[in-house]
Design a protein around this motif. Structure first.
Motif, PDB file in Angstrom:
ATOM      1  N   VAL A 211      -2.935   0.622   5.316  1.00 45.93           N
ATOM      2  CA  VAL A 211      -1.888   0.112   4.435  1.00 45.93           C
ATOM      3  C   VAL A 211      -1.764  -1.402   4.475  1.00 45.93           C
ATOM      4  CG1 VAL A 211      -0.575   2.261   4.554  1.00 45.93           C
ATOM      5  CG2 VAL A 211      -0.132   0.446   6.221  1.00 45.93           C
ATOM      6  N   ALA A 212      -2.395  -2.047   5.455  1.00 45.97           N
ATOM      7  CA  ALA A 212      -2.317  -3.503   5.547  1.00 45.97           C
ATOM      8  C   ALA A 212      -3.445  -3.996   6.431  1.00 45.97           C
ATOM      9  CB  ALA A 212      -0.971  -3.962   6.107  1.00 45.97           C
TER      10      ALA A 212
ATOM     11  N   GLN B  68       6.136  -6.690   7.943  1.00 46.53           N
ATOM     12  CA  GLN B  68       5.314  -6.859   6.746  1.00 46.53           C
ATOM     13  C   GLN B  68       4.429  -5.637   6.513  1.00 46.53           C
ATOM     14  OE1 GLN B  68       3.276 -10.485   7.742  1.00 46.53           O
ATOM     15  NE2 GLN B  68       4.915 -11.805   6.990  1.00 46.53           N
TER      16      GLN B  68
ATOM     17  N   GLU C 172       6.432  -2.713   5.075  1.00 42.75           N
ATOM     18  CA  GLU C 172       6.727  -2.865   3.652  1.00 42.75           C
ATOM     19  C   GLU C 172       5.495  -2.532   2.825  1.00 42.75           C
ATOM     20  OE1 GLU C 172       9.683  -3.235   2.166  1.00 42.75           O
ATOM     21  OE2 GLU C 172      10.314  -2.910   4.245  1.00 42.75           O
ATOM     22  N   ASN C 173       4.326  -2.983   3.276  1.00 40.96           N
ATOM     23  CA  ASN C 173       3.095  -2.616   2.578  1.00 40.96           C
ATOM     24  C   ASN C 173       2.870  -1.110   2.626  1.00 40.96           C
ATOM     25  OD1 ASN C 173       2.502  -5.254   1.904  1.00 40.96           O
ATOM     26  ND2 ASN C 173       1.112  -5.577   3.604  1.00 40.96           N
TER      27      ASN C 173
ATOM     28  N   ARG D 106       5.105   0.708   0.148  1.00 42.53           N
ATOM     29  CA  ARG D 106       4.596   0.641  -1.221  1.00 42.53           C
ATOM     30  C   ARG D 106       3.363   1.527  -1.398  1.00 42.53           C
ATOM     31  NH1 ARG D 106       6.028  -4.898  -0.588  1.00 42.53           N
ATOM     32  NH2 ARG D 106       3.899  -5.371   0.117  1.00 42.53           N
ATOM     33  N   ALA D 107       2.485   1.539  -0.380  1.00 44.39           N
ATOM     34  CA  ALA D 107       1.259   2.330  -0.489  1.00 44.39           C
ATOM     35  C   ALA D 107       1.570   3.822  -0.597  1.00 44.39           C
ATOM     36  CB  ALA D 107       0.353   2.058   0.710  1.00 44.39           C
TER      37      ALA D 107
END
Length: 239
Positions: free
Chosen positions: A66-67, A182, A185-186, A189-190
């Motif tokens: 995811v990030a 961070q 949050e990613n 959204r994913a």
């Protein structure tokens, strides 16, 4: 209240869980293809082994990346030998990458709730996990070694220290509260995008997906969220 949405369709959550599992399997397949292309054994035309992987294990195929944290780490090392006569130190700069994952296999039917009145899907996801740092020592941008005479043993010791300290520093940065926030949050959204696609295909294109992580649920109780608001708004009202 919209007619026909006063009760949760019994098939909706199982269907979403099934579609999520399919998406995870597809992602795992492409991950395996990428792995095989880069790391499997290469043989000559006669079948002789040119490069051999003694043992390999591809794990966490159900995890969604995811990030990704990219950066440059500076690592230092010191070595003293010869009764203090031979002192050497080294400074190295090199790039690093750390990935963040969500294990989607931990999301089951009990972790997904459909609120028909608000056309909202609530997903209680596991927390984001931090992958092993990948410090690219072969792409060093700076190597500075100082000392009257660097023995082979000293050079090996310096290299070990540089590698260990670089990995530790990259891991600490990746696990810092700011970076984890961070990444979450990613991840939020994913997962919303991942589950939003099957919702749209099932005729719920205007529905919203609210993803929460364990730190959003400090008491670990499945409370009734005010799904007309975002997770951040709900948490702000609770504090």
């Amino acid at each position: 209240m919209v007619q026909g949405l006063t009760s949760q369709p019994r098939w909706l959550v199982p269907a979403l869980v099934g579609l999520l599992a399919i998406a995870v399997l597809v992602a795992g397949y492409f991950a395996w293809e990428h792995y095989r292309e880069r790391y499997t054994v290469t043989e000559t035309e006669t079948g002789d082994t040119v490069t051999q992987i003694i043992a390999a294990r591809l794990s966490a195929t159900s995890s969604l990346r995811v990030a990704q944290l990219n950066g440059t780490v500076q690592s230092t090392a010191e070595d003293v030998r010869g009764f203090g006569m031979l002192k050497t130190d080294q400074v190295v700069k090199m790039p690093f990458v750390v990935d963040y994952f969500i294990d989607a296999s931990q999301i089951g039917p009990d972790d997904i709730r459909w609120v028909p009145e608000a056309r909202t899907l609530i997903v209680d996801a596991p927390d984001v996990s931090v992958g092993t740092p990948n410090v690219m020592e072969d792409q060093r941008s700076l190597v500075r070694t100082q000392g009257l005479y660097v023995t082979r043993e000293a050079g090996e010791a310096l290299a070990r220290q540089v590698s260990q300290r670089a990995n530790a520093r990259a891991r600490a940065e990746a696990q810092s509260p700011e970076r984890m926030a961070q990444a979450r949050e990613n991840g939020r959204r994913a997962l919303a995008e991942l589950l939003g696609a099957p919702l749209e295909s099932l005729g719920y294109g205007d529905a919203q997906v609210v993803v929460s992580f364990p730190y959003d649920r400090p008491d670990r109780l499945r409370e009734q969220w005010d799904v007309t608001k975002s997770v951040d708004e709900v948490l702000a009202n609770r504090q």
